[in-house]
Each structure stands twice: as C-alpha cells, then as structure tokens.
Motif scaffolding. Structure first.
Motif, short mmCIF file in Angstrom:
data_model
loop_
_atom_site.label_atom_id
_atom_site.label_comp_id
_atom_site.label_asym_id
_atom_site.label_seq_id
_atom_site.Cartn_x
_atom_site.Cartn_y
_atom_site.Cartn_z
N TYR A 1 0.79 -1.23 0.00
CA TYR A 1 0.00 0.00 0.00
C TYR A 1 0.83 1.29 0.00
O TYR A 1 0.28 2.36 -0.21
N ASN B 1 3.33 4.28 -1.16
CA ASN B 1 3.70 4.88 -2.44
C ASN B 1 5.21 4.81 -2.61
O ASN B 1 5.94 4.37 -1.70
N SER C 1 -7.76 5.96 9.61
CA SER C 1 -6.63 6.04 8.68
C SER C 1 -5.36 5.50 9.35
O SER C 1 -5.31 5.32 10.58
N GLY D 1 -4.41 6.34 1.71
CA GLY D 1 -5.41 7.40 1.62
C GLY D 1 -6.22 7.48 2.89
O GLY D 1 -6.27 6.55 3.70
N GLU D 2 -6.88 8.61 3.11
CA GLU D 2 -7.70 8.80 4.30
C GLU D 2 -8.88 7.83 4.28
O GLU D 2 -9.49 7.57 3.24
N LYS E 1 -8.75 4.62 4.86
CA LYS E 1 -8.40 3.30 4.32
C LYS E 1 -7.84 2.33 5.37
O LYS E 1 -7.32 1.28 5.04
#
Length: 850
Positions: free
Chosen positions: A554, A556, A641, A688-689, A691
């Motif tokens: 997950y 980046n 999150s 992401g928020e 998730k």
C-alpha cells in the motif's frame, strides 16, 4: 576412603567451610567412576540461623591416589590452577581451595563446587530421544571448539607447558609411562610407538600443519567427562582436567573420536558406537563429528580457513589416543598391584584391557582400506580459502571470550547449498520434518533446500543458545540487544535466510523476497516457531513482517524508498499502534485516538497499548491507526486512517512496558504509548484517508496465519519435551511413560498438533490458489483453533513436567504457554473470529436456501 573428621579440619584451614557458610562435614561419598584421581562428594551442614530449618550442602573433593606415584603424575596443584584459570570463562566447577599437605589425607587435594546434573557413561545415550542425543553431542563439540578458542595467555596459562613440540612430548611421555608400568614389553605398544614416530615426521613436514595454533587441550575430552542439566540436557560443566596442556587442538578431536573405534575386544570400554552403520538416531557419525568441529573451530578462529584436514592427521591423533589410553591403563594396572588405584581391586583387569586397547589401536592405524577413516572427505567440500574471519565470538554458556565470527559464506557451507542438493541432505537428518502430501507436492526444490537450512539453523544454532539469547538469567540490561543475538542475526542475513515471509503473491516483481509461495513459507514459519526467539533472527518477526507488507502493498514510491530499506535489511525495526486501553479494541470502530489534518500536517493524539516491538532499541517507525476527525460523518468502517510516524519524535512517549503473564519479552517488548500533538507530514498517510480497515485486513490475514504456524512449531516442541520428560522421570516405581494418563496426554497432544498443522497448511494453500479474501474463513478457523489447541498441548506438557513446568528457566514451557494464551486475544480475540466465521457460514446457508 577419606576420613570425614580429618577432611573437615582441612576444609576449615582452607577457608572452604567459611566461604560455603558450613559448620560440619556430615558425610563423604566416593564417585564410582574413574581410575585416576579419587573424587568424592562431600556433604556439609549449612550454618543454621534463627527461624531456618537444617540445610545440607555438597561440594566435591578431588585428591591424589595414595601410595607411590610416578613422577609428575596426579599433580593436583596444576589441575587446580587450570580450574582457577578457566572459571568463569568456561563451564567448569567453581574452585574453592587447594590443600598441599600430602600427609593429611594421603595425598594433596582440592575442593570445588558440586554441579548437580547427570553424567552419561554410555556414549550411545540409550535412554534419550534422537533429538536429545543430537543436542548432547552438538553441545559437546561446541564446548570443545570453544575451549580451543580460549587464549591461554588471556587466562594466565601461557606457561602451562611449552608451545612447541607437543606431538613429540606426547609420544615420549606415554611411551615412558608404559615402560615404567610393565615388566614384559607389549609388541603392540612397541609397534604403535614406531608408527607414531614415523607418522609424526610426515605430519610435521606439512606446511599446513604449521598453520595450526597452540591451544589449551583438555587431554581427556569425552562424554563421561561432561555433566548435563537433568531433563533439558544442557551442558553444565566439563570435568577432569588432569591431562590438560598446551598443544594441538586436533589431539582432543582424535581422543573424542576414539570412542567410535573401541571394538568388542576392548571389554568394558567397548560401545555400540563402533557399529557405525547402525548408529542410534541422533548420534553423529565420525565424519559428522569432524565436520561439526571443523565448522565451529573455523568460525571461532581456531582452525585457519586454508587448513585442510587429512586422513593422516586424523589417523595420527586417533592412534595417539589409543596409545595414550593403553599407557594410562598399564599405569592403573601397576598401581593395582601396589593396591593404590582409585578403583581398588577392579583395576586388576586393567592390564589385559591395556593390551586389548593397544591391539585395537594398532589394527586401526594399520587398516589399509581406511573404511571408516574417510573422515576428511567432508573437508574437501568445506574449505573456503578466500574467507576471512573477523569480530568476536560469544560462548554458548554465557562466558565470553575473543575469537572469530562467521560470515555468510561459512553459514552457507555449514548448512546447505541452494543450487545443489545440500539442503535435501541436511533435511534428511531431521526425520520429524515431514510434510503432509497436500503441501509436500507443492514444494519447489529451492524451497526444500531453504527449509533444510532453516531447520538446521534453528536446531543447531538457535535452540542450543536459546537461554542466552532470551537472557533468562538477566545478564544484560533490559531493552538492549545481546551481542550473540546480533551476531546470529548477521549470520542469517548473510546466509540468505532472510525476509522469507515476502511471498510471490506479495512481491509480484520479485524485488524484496525469496520468491516463496505462502505454502512454502508456512513450512518454515512452523520450524521458526519452535523457538520464541528464532523468527526475529530471520527478520520474520511480527510486527515488522506486517508493517513491511503494508509498505510493499500500500505504500507509495516515496514511502517505500524512505521507510522500507532499513526494515528489509534489519537495521531498523517498527511497531503498529492500534489497540487502546480505554475502549474494547476488539471492535476496531471503537478507536478514539485521533488524526486531524492541519495544513500540510496531521496531528495525532491519544493512547495506545500492547504496541509490540516499541521497546526495541532499533525501533524507528510507528504505524499508527486512528480515527480521522474529518471523516466523522462517514460510515464507521471508513473513518479511520493509518499514518507513518518516525521514532523518536516530539510528543510521542513510551509510558511503560507491559508484561505478558509476567514476561516482558525484552528486548522487543510491548509498550503503552502516549501521543500528544505528534505531527507528521501529510505525505505520511498510507493509501489514503479512511483506508485503515482495508489496510488492516490486508495486513492481518497472512499475519494471523503466520502467528498460528509459529504456535504449531511451539506446540510440537512442547510435545517433544513432554515425551522426553516422561521417559526420564518416575513415579510410583515406574516411568511416567508407563502411566495411562500420560499416554492420554501424549496421544491427544499429537492429535491436536496434526490438526493444527493441517488447518494452517490448508489456509496457506488457499492463499496461494484463491487469494486473501477467499482464504479469510480458513484463516479464521486456524485463528480460532490453533491458539487453544497449542495452549492445551503446552498445558499437558507442564503437567508432565510438574514443578519444573511452572519454572520457565527449567523447562521453557511457562513462556510458551503465555505466548499461546496471548494469541487468543492478539490479532483479534477468539470470539470475534467465531462471530465472523459463523456469519460467513450463515450467509452461505442463506444463499443456498434462496
């Protein structure tokens, strides 16, 4: 026999009674074994203080035999000096004092502390299991190489004997003793003497021989000169240092190997070891002994990497061992005639025995076929001329000294070769590493080799060093990393046994892992789980495995580049902050700790606990799961999150370490943490928020299975301990293994273990074939069944062990039980998994009905 009253007077003069806080000698008991120096167990009464009951204490007294002695023989002052130098650098009894007046007890003597334990006189170890036999022999060989790694100068023994001419002195000394002990020469001894002199010239002419160091040599290193802990069979002490000197370390190896060639004609010294084609399971062959010793001796810097052990070296030093043994027995026979041998009239048979030993030695060294002497062949495969030894070695028995540490190539040579069949050969040694057909058929050759390497390392390196690695005696400060731990971690990393949990499915591009399937890794996780410390040595420990998986799946590119490399190489560790003390965290929607965005930052506040790994001194990253303030209007499962918090940082505080049933699991630990306005850049948000639950489920699925697999290994080892204990303990005039109740415990434990394995392996195969989502129910079944079943197995083992089962230091079972019990709550309590599984089944039933 020693006069107890006279001995008491001597011990008072020596200060031993005062040092041991004793007031009287109450009994003297002679040890049965031994023909050289009489050795006695001395019972003493402890000083009784007000309110205390009467207590007894034991020491050991070792003295010269009475009567006329050969010059320089039975030098108790010298033996006592060696003991004082070795203690506490090497496992020996603590020396208490030396008495030099020969007339008091018809011989000089010294006193030392009594080591309670078991001495094995039969080298086939008939009453032990194959695992126990292997454990005993592995420890002996490790102790031998560790002795040779000691620097004589550093412990004050540099002048114990000359540093050169060892082989010449040995031949001359034992030939002279033999000559002084016989009236009629032995043709075999005369032949052996000539052969040794000729062979010595060939050996000393070798340039490789000159590269061997001068070390401290025990001189009588064999199984029955070692004492082991009862039940666990951990080496506690090496005995009988009368023949110790400075010399060639291969002399001890040769003497140890002689036991394999004592044929039936050697009478009471004969053992079944000479039937090498049918050695009892777990007993290493002569070639394996050589391989094990040379590997350890090279690793510890004793034997140069360029030295290749030849058949002539081994033949010479085993032949020297026969020659020396015969000479000693001739001396015992002579003293028997003078009625001053330690074992009295029994020594009268020693003359004939000496002749038989000499004859066996002659036949051994003159064997043209050398059928059992191809011991050095393994050396052709193991010499690594380009390898350089560096750094330090830490002794297995918690005594440290300077020596050499292995690099990855050495570990690889000592275990298996991924590109060859070495791993499969190693695996053949461990008969209980059998796999069900459902998973065996799915194993690649590469995976089988890796499983062999892992199995070898866990059993040969981790488990023998387990107490030291877990620092059970508290020798190291809390929350610091033991030097041996760091060294072994380096061995695993450089030996390629690293990051095995990163499967093909997780790492589709093959950037990070070894390319194993979930099913293949499952077999290795089981083996690692047999020791509570093993997984972390392979960088396969929770929570780092799950955290690395989060970043791989997950994260980046920037997050991976910054946080993943130090975790992958083990330089840094991480933790996962999710559970909270003020809410029922089994319902993750209850989480109250908050994440709030302020400009280009997130501000984190709240309390977390049971944050595993946070106390590791290398912990530099916290994955924080919290409720996002801005998402309060969203559905409950979309309000949370995950953010990455570098550690340490302002506002983040470790409040206290938490104990799991009394165990702090140092140095990694479990923390209660407080977050007060901790700030991180918005770039530290994972995926992401909102998730968090998607991430958590992706992270926890394989992670839960890995936890279960490790418990399978722990339960299997506990079952082995239960069986071993039942064979060596007795109640009501029969062994525990003969009681029906114990049969029931063993049988039901085996059923539990096999069911645990099958459900875990089935889940691993489901992960490979259908993916994480499809395997959810099977993983849930494993999480429901395995911790409870493991707890049952370990509990039965504790019951069989009795009081020792409650003491983790004595059995290791208490910590194992705590680990199993904790997993019934960690990663979701039993009730949540039962609820989830039931819902899934009911949903399926409803769909079928419709």
């Amino acid at each position: 026999m020693v006069d107890a009253r006279q001995l008491q007077t001597c011990l008072f003069e020596m200060g031993v009674m005062e040092e041991e806080d004793c007031v009287a000698v109450t009994g003297v008991e002679k040890f049965e074994y031994g023909q050289s120096n009489p050795t006695f167990k001395v019972w003493m009464e402890k000083r009784q203080r007000q309110g205390e009951s009467r207590r007894t204490h034991a020491i050991v007294v070792r003295k010269q035999p009475g009567g006329k002695l050969l010059k320089s023989a039975h030098d108790m002052d010298r033996e006592y000096r060696i003991l004082r130098a070795l203690y506490p650098h090497y496992p020996v009894a603590k020396p208490l004092g030396y008495h030099s007046r020969r007339e008091d007890l018809d011989g000089t003597f010294y006193a030392m502390q009594y080591i309670d334990g078991v001495v094995f006189t039969d080298p086939t170890l008939p009453d032990l299991t194959s695992t126990q036999r292997k454990h005993v022999y592995t420890q002996l060989i490790d102790a031998l190489s560790s002795l040779h790694a000691l620097s004589p100068a550093s412990i004050g023994l540099a002048d114990l004997s000359p540093h050169s001419g060892f082989e010449t002195r040995q031949i001359r000394r034992w030939y002279k003793q033999y000559q002084l002990s016989v009236d009629t020469p032995s043709s075999d001894m005369e032949w052996m003497h000539d052969w040794l002199e000729e062979s010595k010239a060939a050996i000393l002419g070798s340039h490789l021989h000159a590269s061997l160091p001068t070390t401290l040599v025990h001189g009588d290193f064999r199984l029955d000169n070692a004492i082991f802990e009862r039940g666990t069979y951990t080496l506690k002490g090496v005995l009988d240092w009368e023949l110790a000197s400075l010399g060639n370390p291969l002399a001890d190896l040769g003497y140890f190997l002689m036991a394999y060639y004592l044929t039936e004609e050697c009478g009471p010294l004969h053992t079944e070891l000479c039937s090498q084609a049918t050695l009892p399971a777990g007993i290493p062959s002569p070639a394996e002994v050589v391989s094990m010793y040379m590997t350890e001796a090279r690793r510890k810097g004793v034997i140069p990497s360029t030295f290749a052990l030849s058949d002539l070296h081994l033949r010479f030093f085993i032949g020297l061992a026969f020659f020396r043994a015969s000479s000693i027995l001739f001396g015992v026979s002579r003293r028997s005639q003078q009625r001053n041998a330690s074992a009295g009239d029994m020594a009268e048979i020693m003359g004939d025995l000496a002749h038989h030993i000499a004859s066996a030695g002659r036949r051994f060294v003159s064997s043209s076929s050398s059928s059992s002497l191809h011991l050095a062949e393994v050396e052709k495969e193991r010499v690594i001329p380009t390898h350089t030894h560096t750094h330090t070695h830490t002794h297995t028995h918690a005594h440290s000294h300077t020596s050499a540490e292995s690099g990855g190539g050495e570990v690889k040579a000592a275990t298996s070769n991924e590109t060859g069949n070495g791993g499969e050969k190693e695996g053949e040694k461990y008969e209980d590493v059998t796999l069900p057909a459902m998973i065996s058929s799915k194993m690649s050759k590469k995976a089988r080799n890796m499983l062999a390497k892992i199995t070898w390392y866990v059993r040969e390196r981790v488990i023998p060093n387990e107490k030291e690695l877990l620092d059970s005696d508290g020798a190291y400060p809390k929350w610091t990393l033991h030097p041996l731990y760091l060294k072994m971690e380096k061995e695993c990393r450089e030996g390629g046994m690293w990051n095995l949990f990163i499967t093909k499915e997780m790492d589709k591009k093959g950037e990070y892992g070894k390319g194993l399937t979930n099913a293949e890794y499952a077999t290795m996780a089981e083996v690692m789980g047999s020791s509570l410390i093993a997984s972390s040595l392979f960088n396969c420990q929770a929570p780092d495995t799950g955290n690395m998986e989060v970043l791989i799946r997950y994260g980046n590119d920037k997050q991976k580049a910054r946080f993943l490399p130090p975790l992958l190489c083990g330089e840094e560790k991480s933790c996962f902050a999710m559970t909270e003390p003020d809410v029922a965290s089994s319902d993750a929607t209850n989480m109250e700790a908050t994440i709030k965005r302020e400009g280009d930052e997130y501000v984190i506040n709240g309390k977390k606990w049971w944050v595993s790994g946070a106390y590791d001194p290398r912990c530099r990253l916290c994955l924080f799961l919290g409720r996002q303030v801005e998402l309060s209007g969203q559905p409950a499962h979309l309000q949370h999150s995950v953010v990455l918090i570098p550690m340490p940082c302002p506002g983040l505080k470790l409040v206290r370490p938490l104990l799991v049933m009394g165990f702090d699991d140092s140095p990694h630990g479990h923390a209660e943490m407080r977050f007060d306005n901790v700030r991180v850049p918005v770039s530290h948000m994972v995926l992401g928020e909102g998730k968090a639950f998607e991430i958590a489920q992706g992270r926890l699925g394989p992670g839960r299975l890995h936890h279960c697999l490790r418990l399978v290994g722990l339960a299997k080892r506990s079952l082995d301990k239960m069986c071993e204990r039942s064979l060596v303990r007795s109640t009501f005039k029969k062994r525990l293994a003969e009681h029906g109740m114990v049969h029931d415990s063993i049988a039901m434990s085996e059923v539990d273990v096999e069911n645990m394995r099958l459900i875990c392996f089935a889940a691993a195969l489901e992960l490979d074939e259908k993916g994480n989502k499809a395997a959810k129910d099977l993983i849930g079944k494993a999480k429901i069944f395995v911790p409870s079943a493991a707890q049952r197995v370990i509990d039965r083992a504790i019951q069989v062990y009795g009081g020792a089962g409650m003491s983790d230091e004595d059995s290791g079972l208490a910590h194992a039980w705590a680990a199993a019990r904790a997993l019934r709550i960690a990663d979701g309590p039993d009730e949540v998994h039962k609820l989830s599984l039931a819902r899934s089944l009911l949903k399926r039933a409803l769909a079928a009905k419709l």
